[in-house]
Enzyme design. Structure first.
Site, PDB file in Angstrom:
ATOM      1  N   GLY D 475      16.189 -29.934  10.356  1.00  0.00           N
ATOM      2  CA  GLY D 475      15.805 -31.240   9.522  1.00  0.00           C
ATOM      3  C   GLY D 475      14.308 -31.397   9.504  1.00  0.00           C
ATOM      4  O   GLY D 475      14.050 -32.473   9.119  1.00  0.00           O
ATOM      5  N   GLY D 476      13.497 -30.561  10.038  1.00  0.00           N
ATOM      6  CA  GLY D 476      12.013 -30.958   9.828  1.00  0.00           C
ATOM      7  C   GLY D 476      11.580 -30.943  11.112  1.00  0.00           C
ATOM      8  O   GLY D 476      10.324 -31.430  11.326  1.00  0.00           O
ATOM      9  N   SER D 477      12.019 -30.406  12.219  1.00  0.00           N
ATOM     10  CA  SER D 477      11.379 -30.613  13.521  1.00  0.00           C
ATOM     11  C   SER D 477      10.222 -29.884  13.832  1.00  0.00           C
ATOM     12  O   SER D 477       9.305 -30.255  14.434  1.00  0.00           O
ATOM     13  CB  SER D 477      12.644 -30.368  14.698  1.00  0.00           C
ATOM     14  N   SER D 515      20.530 -35.372  19.237  1.00  0.00           N
ATOM     15  CA  SER D 515      19.244 -35.900  18.350  1.00  0.00           C
ATOM     16  C   SER D 515      18.037 -35.574  19.611  1.00  0.00           C
ATOM     17  O   SER D 515      17.026 -36.339  19.616  1.00  0.00           O
ATOM     18  CB  SER D 515      19.522 -37.371  18.144  1.00  0.00           C
ATOM     19  N   GLU D 701      21.851 -38.531  14.838  1.00  0.00           N
ATOM     20  CA  GLU D 701      23.272 -38.528  14.923  1.00  0.00           C
ATOM     21  C   GLU D 701      23.766 -40.068  14.668  1.00  0.00           C
ATOM     22  O   GLU D 701      24.774 -40.190  13.867  1.00  0.00           O
ATOM     23  CB  GLU D 701      23.598 -38.548  16.331  1.00  0.00           C
TER      24      GLU D 701
END
Lengths: 160, 290, 81, 740
Positions: D475-477, D515, D701
């Site tokens: 998701g963009g890490s 997370s 999360e």
């Protein structure tokens, strides 16, 4: 299995390929033409990840038999940018963080393009219904909707 | 399995005659998922979309002729058609996403014979006729007579729907279609209700109520229509007791099943709600000439 | 001595005691000490327990150093999505 | 919007650059696992059980093996039988059934052929003789006296057991004396709740391509949340040493916990080994829904006591989860930790029960949403009974630093109160509830986890840096890694290329779950950058002719008294002459994950004639610690929220009596569509985690925990009917409204 020789235009280029009669246009685009931008998320027309434009109209390419494409003009996500410039939708999606995993993004971009081509000034509700056939599980749609709104503003500005 | 794209009705007829068990299709929005789910593949897939007659929408001599394979989005985008049949247009506009509506057709929606098909109650309410390629010629039957049960039709082997005809509605007449789905889009109707009615001033003079997804086929509910005939309209609203009778009649006409989409009790109760709400919309349209 | 806080699931080894004192300069040594005094507990803590020490949860705490006034909380392993 | 008490002065952290991997994703060039084709590649397909529980009497693959295009066929006999005590036993039998099929959809054979259609046809031609066994589908059936055994190999964890049973796990936490507290309480509310199985619903079906070479080494391209996990589980299932396998992470099309395990890779590997050709194995959507995920269904009883002035004095809960057909669901402790209030008396019990349903998988904060639905519903009912503001009641009792967690250990620095206050002070909460609508509030908690991460930073000769990690980016890490590296090194974020490398090109890294990616892997990146800066100072000292101690690193340059600053690019250009390549690696096993709290608020209407809920306005507040890239933090909050909305309203598994999933499609497994929703407003609270160099807590999360109760609480206020069963689908709401 019978096979059909199909001649059509994809992203402006004339192409031809041999397709099994029972295969989908999605499979032909991905397999025969190597255009893997459109994705198969469900294979039954319920998720929109395989969306393409056929003769300007939005379709799920998983619900089209490949031989049906004969003579048609197809646009996939690979074909919506100019040579040097992203489509305003693509640029707005990048700036607006409208994608997370990115698997739905090609289909969403195509559906949004179909919307803005037909309706340059959609309301939020119109955008939401126009994209209702494109499932996204990451974003909750918020940033997608905002990015389509932003792209619409930019496209109108450019058209003036 | 072989794909064929005839360009004339006769060519399609021949293909079906020569290859028993073959299937005609327009949008394939149900056919492809059925094949994926393991339904036996037909020997020939006969694509009807290259036949002009099946892709044409014509308005002439007080009637509409709608090619059976025409994408439903051609109808919802047709301002004249939508003005004349707002409910039928609503119904076809609910068949799936924009993607689906660029493929789905009245012919496919009817011939697939799903009890929940959205266009069918609205077609029946408007007395739409189906023109069927049959033998060497054609036969014309009311839409209500096509589906005989879930996945079952009165179409004989080799027959297929060519077009639909519907007469322009009389003045002061309009229609509405509503359905209940759990989401706002992308679902199969749990209950569908089409209402067409005619008004004369502040009185309803004619009404037809047709329900979908509450029985093996779409059902016309004469008692529900009758409940409205003669009902007074006050400030745009139909008399409440007539509406209650309508709703009760609609619920009583249901013969639904429990399935993954809804319960018997729910379908029965909500059928009355949808019918009442559709009638309320239709009367406004009829009075305002929409 | 380090104080060891046990989950309810592990108190069957200590006759219901929730907090026991123990010897050891590492969590592993503490567990070994507990096994001597409460047979079976050491084994249960080695497999299927994480340790919370100084506000941080450690999934494999064996060599983690503790001092005499450390509180060790043994908890079921955590996972995530 | 972001609420931070004391905003730190970062140059890059907290900004919103375009993510580095975004371009490929918007032009359709990003490579997901199903997008890869290798020369000579075969396609594989499964045969899956049509029964919910059966002994496999015989499997005859003879016909299938002789069909056109078929190159290899595998069954359970082609995989080693692990000992039932082996930690990978459950994964192994889920990958391919041995002896018994445990659920409808369980894989029991697979075929590789020239085309997918040929493989599917051959798989369908495999003949299996089954001896049907009793099917146990629900928690009640599983716990009933004399219930048939779901899985003969199940041994209960954490308690003494005498032989196999349907009981998977029992966890109990208690403190104080709940009985005494209930006996003297002013007010007690007790309710029972249930929730259905739900699926993670990622849009990308599981996919892999595996090529086993003549040397016996396997090249694997796979979609997963952790390619080192894929390596170890694939090796365990095949009986191989992990080093025989190289796993290259494809882009992953969503996971949410559902891709923290494997399904396909050992099967494709064995088929490739047998055929000598690369094998591609891609699930259909139907297979994804029938045989991966889901999250457990649950039942619960929650009883809470309060004093008349709103002090919560005791909580007693029982949570039951149907964890599926195997016993490796490790999330139950999470269920019991969402009681985020200062209860002096507490007794929480969670049990996992086996059922003949698909082996469950993590789904964001696994097991917490079901529990929070129950607890936060009862808290809301208490607020109604006490005529207290729902945020006020929570603020009166909310835990803060030093208060004990449900597990006993004290909370570290947390931001629950800050989140509650942020919602209380928000425009949404201060606005009147719209006419005809009702408002609900709910909260959520999740631990977040640390685990192992590695990072390598290579400084290139042009002064750019490549940041290599082993954490698949869901998701963009990658953007977050680049931002932290830019902050450390003092160079432009676009001068940094963040990549995720294969298992042979970066150090071991645990799964992107809990997370943890931005927290743990981010910490590894920061550590590597700091080591690199030490090296850069040494090189600069050489160039400038000073001692290293005389060189400081300021804003991307080495600075020594009396000399011009020496920028990073200048040092990079002289790497060869000052000692060679500038490359640094850091690895760690991170502790100190920062617990995260969320507080949600929803305005909705209920159509009392149809039972349909319409969400008008939604605000999600969450403590991120520090938002490295706020846009993607918002995205995590919004995505988790909408998954929770789906869970609350319409998502559920519908099984028939034999355990066949009746709604194995996106048509009837109803995840929210765009037109179902309003914008999801977010408020990021920043209470930095002291254990992370930039204060990161992790945000993936927690956002899914509050929505279930938030919506139920709004429905309760809209209709005066408390919904205790999920999903709150229109038929269920209407039935509840009609029940006096």
């Amino acid at each position: 299995m019978s096979r059909t020789h199909v001649t059509c235009t994809v992203n402006g280029d004339p192409v031809d390929f041999l397709a099994s009669d029972d295969t989908s246009l999605l499979n032909a685009l991905r397999g025969e033409l190597g255009l893997t931008g459109a994705k198969e998320g469900c294979g039954t027309g319920d998720c929109g990840a395989c969306s393409v434009l056929i003769d300007g109209r939005l379709n799920c390419s998983c619900l089209v038999f490949a031989p049906e494409a004969e003579g048609s003009d197809i646009v996939t996500v690979e074909g919506i940018a100019d040579d040097d410039h992203l489509h305003p939708l693509q640029q707005a999606f990048l700036e607006g963080a409208a994608l997370q995993c990115g698997i739905c993004t090609p289909g969403v971009l195509i559906a949004a393009k179909a919307l803005l081509d037909a309706n340059p000034d959609p309301t939020e509700t119109e955008i939401r219904y126009a994209l209702a056939g494109n499932l996204c599980r990451c974003t909750g749609y918020d940033k997608i909707i905002r990015s389509v709104q932003e792209a619409a503003v930019r496209l109108k500005g450019a058209a003036r | 399995m072989r794909y064929a794209a005839p360009t004339t009705v006769d060519e399609a007829r021949s293909l079906l005659a020569e290859h028993p068990g073959s299937r005609v299709f327009a949008g394939a929005t149900d056919l492809i998922p059925q094949i994926r789910a393991g339904r036996p593949a037909p020997p020939v897939l006969v694509d009807l979309k290259r036949i002009d007659q099946l892709m044409t929408v014509l308005h002439e001599d007080g009637q509409w002729r709608i090619g059976a394979a025409t994408p439903t989005s051609n109808l919802t985008r047709n301002r004249d058609f939508t003005a004349m049949f707002p409910g039928l247009s609503e119904a076809v506009g609910l068949i799936g996403s924009d993607q689906i509506q660029n493929r789905s057709s009245l012919g496919g929606n009817l011939a697939n014979a799903s009890p929940a098909a959205d266009s069918v109650p609205a077609m029946i309410a408007n007395a739409v006729q189906a023109v069927i390629a049959s033998g060497d010629g054609t036969r014309t039957v009311p839409v209500a007579e096509i589906a005989t049960g879930p996945g079952q039709t009165s179409l004989a082997d080799g027959e297929f729907i060519v077009e639909f005809t519907v007469a322009d509605p009389p003045s002061n007449t309009s229609d509405a279609y509503l359905r209940m789905i759990p989401r706002t889009e992308m679902d199969i109707a749990i209950v569908g209700a089409a209402v067409r009615l005619t008004v004369d001033g502040d009185i309803v003079t004619d009404a037809t109520v047709v329900l979908g997804a509450v029985a093996p086929t779409a059902v016309t509910v004469p008692e529900a229509g009758a409940a409205l005939v003669g009902a007074a309209i006050d400030a745009g609203s139909i008399d409440g007791s007539a509406m209650d009778t309508l709703a009760d009649a609609a619920s009583a006409a249901c013969d639904p099943i429990d399935d993954k989409r809804g319960t018997v009790a729910y379908r029965r109760q909500v059928a009355g709600v949808m019918a009442r709400r559709a009638a309320a919309i239709a009367v406004g349209r009829a009075q305002n000439g929409v | 001595m380090p104080r060891v806080h046990l989950m309810s699931d592990h108190r069957r080894f200590t006759d219901g005691e929730a907090v026991v004192e123990s010897e050891g300069a590492t969590v592993g040594a503490v567990i070994a000490d507990l096994e001597q005094r409460y047979p079976g507990l050491g084994e249960a803590l080695t497999h299927g327990a994480s340790a919370g020490v100084n506000g941080e949860i450690h999934a494999e705490p064996h060599y983690l150093e503790v001092d005499t006034d450390t509180d060790i909380y043994f908890v079921a392993p955590l996972t995530g999505g | 919007m972001t609420v931070a008490a004391d905003p730190p002065a970062y140059k890059w952290v907290g900004t919103r650059p375009i993510r580095h991997d975004g371009y490929e994703k918007v032009i359709g060039k990003a490579r997901f696992a199903a997008d890869l084709d290798l020369p000579g590649q075969l396609h594989a397909a499964y045969l899956r059980s049509p029964h919910g529980h059966a002994r496999i009497v015989s499997i005859d693959t003879t016909t299938a093996a002789g069909m056109p295009g078929v190159k290899a066929v595998v069954t359970g006999a082609d995989f080693p039988d692990l000992d039932p005590t082996d930690p990978n036993f459950d994964v192994s039998v889920n990958v391919m059934a041995r002896g018994t099929v445990l659920y409808n959809g369980h894989a029991l054979a697979a075929v590789a052929a020239t085309t997918r259609a040929e493989a599917a046809a051959a798989a369908a031609a495999i003949q299996v003789e089954y001896e049907l066994l009793p099917v146990v589908l629900t928690l009640d059936e599983s716990t009933a006296d004399g219930a048939p055994l779901v899985n003969e190999h199940n041994v209960t964890k954490f308690v003494e057991s005498d032989g196999p049973s349907n009981l998977a796990t029992v966890n109990v936490l208690e403190r104080g004396d709940v009985d005494a507290a209930f006996a003297t309480a002013d007010l007690v509310v007790e309710r029972e709740f249930d929730t259905a199985h739900v699926h993670q619903g990622y849009i990308e079906p599981h996919a892999c391509v595996v090529d086993v070479g003549p040397n016996g080494k396997a090249d694997v391209w796979a979609s997963s949340q952790g390619h080192f996990m894929v390596r170890s589980l694939t090796a365990a299932t095949l009986g191989w040493e992990p080093s025989r396998i190289k796993v290259t992470p494809a882009e992953i099309g969503g996971g949410f916990g559902g891709k923290t395990t494997i399904y396909l890779e050992p099967v494709a590997a064995r088929l490739s080994e047998m055929s000598g050709r690369p094998v591609k194995l891609v699930m259909t959507r139907e297979e994804v829904l029938r045989a991966t995920g889901p999250a457990p269904a649950s039942k619960s009883r929650v009883k809470i006591a309060a004093s008349n002035d709103g002090e919560l004095t005791a909580i007693e809960c029982w949570f039951g989860y149907s964890v599926g057909c195997t016993n490796d669901f490790a999330g139950l402790i999470g269920a019991m930790s969402v009681a985020s209030y200062k209860f002096p008396n507490l007794k929480l019990e969670a049990v996992g029960m086996l059922t003949n349903t698909p082996k469950t998988a993590a789904y964001r904060a696994p097991s917490a949403p079901q529990a929070a639905f129950a607890i936060e519903s009862v808290i809301d009912e208490l607020a109604q009974s006490l005529d207290m503001d729902p945020i006020g009641l929570r603020l009166r009792n909310a835990v803060e630093e030093g208060d004990p967690t449900a597990m006993g250990m004290p909370h570290p620095r947390i931001g629950f109160i800050e989140c509650l206050e942020a919602l209380r002070d928000s425009d949404h909460y201060r606005s009147p509830v719209p006419d005809g609508a009702a408002r609900g509030v709910g909260t959520g908690f999740w631990f977040n986890i640390g685990e192992q991460s590695s990072a390598t930073v290579n400084l290139n000769e042009d002064g750019t840096a490549t940041v290599i990690t082993g954490s698949p980016d869901i998701g963009g890490s990658r953007a977050s890694m680049a931002l932290m590296a830019a902050e450390e090194l003092g160079i432009d974020v676009y001068r940094i290329t963040p990549t995720v490398a294969d298992t042979e090109s970066v150090g071991f890294t645990d799964v992107t779950e809990g997370s943890r990616a931005t927290f743990s892997t981010g910490m590894a990146v920061v550590n590597a950058c700091r080591d690199l800066i030490e090296e850069l100072r040494a090189r600069a000292a050489t160039i400038l002719g000073v001692e290293q101690d005389a060189v400081t690193w300021v804003d991307g340059a080495a600075v020594a008294d009396g000399q011009d600053p020496l920028p990073l690019s200048a040092i990079a250009a002289r790497a060869k002459s000052t000692g060679g390549p500038l490359t640094v690696t850091a690895s760690l096993n991170a502790a100190g994950a920062g617990p995260s709290f969320a507080v949600h608020c929803c305005d909705l209407t209920v159509d009392e004639e149809t039972g349909q809920v319409a969400i008008l306005r939604y605000t999600a507040v969450q403590d991120a610690g520090t938002a490295i890239h706020p846009s993607y933090v918002e995205g995590q909050l919004q995505g988790g929220t909408v998954q929770g909305i789906g869970w609350a309203l319409n998502e559920e598994y519908v099984f028939d009596d034999d355990g066949s999933l009746e709604n194995a499609s996106f048509l009837d497994y109803r995840i929210p569509v765009a037109s179902d929703l309003p914008m999801i407003d977010t408020i990021i609270v920043e209470v930095p985690n002291p254990a992370h160099p930039y204060g990161v807590r992790g945000v993936g999360e927690t956002g899914i925990v509050p929505p279930l109760a938030t919506i139920a609480n709004a429905v309760a206020r809209a209709t005066s009917t408390r919904m205790t069963s999920l999903p709150m689908s229109p038929p269920k709401i209407l039935a509840a409204l009609d029940t006096p």
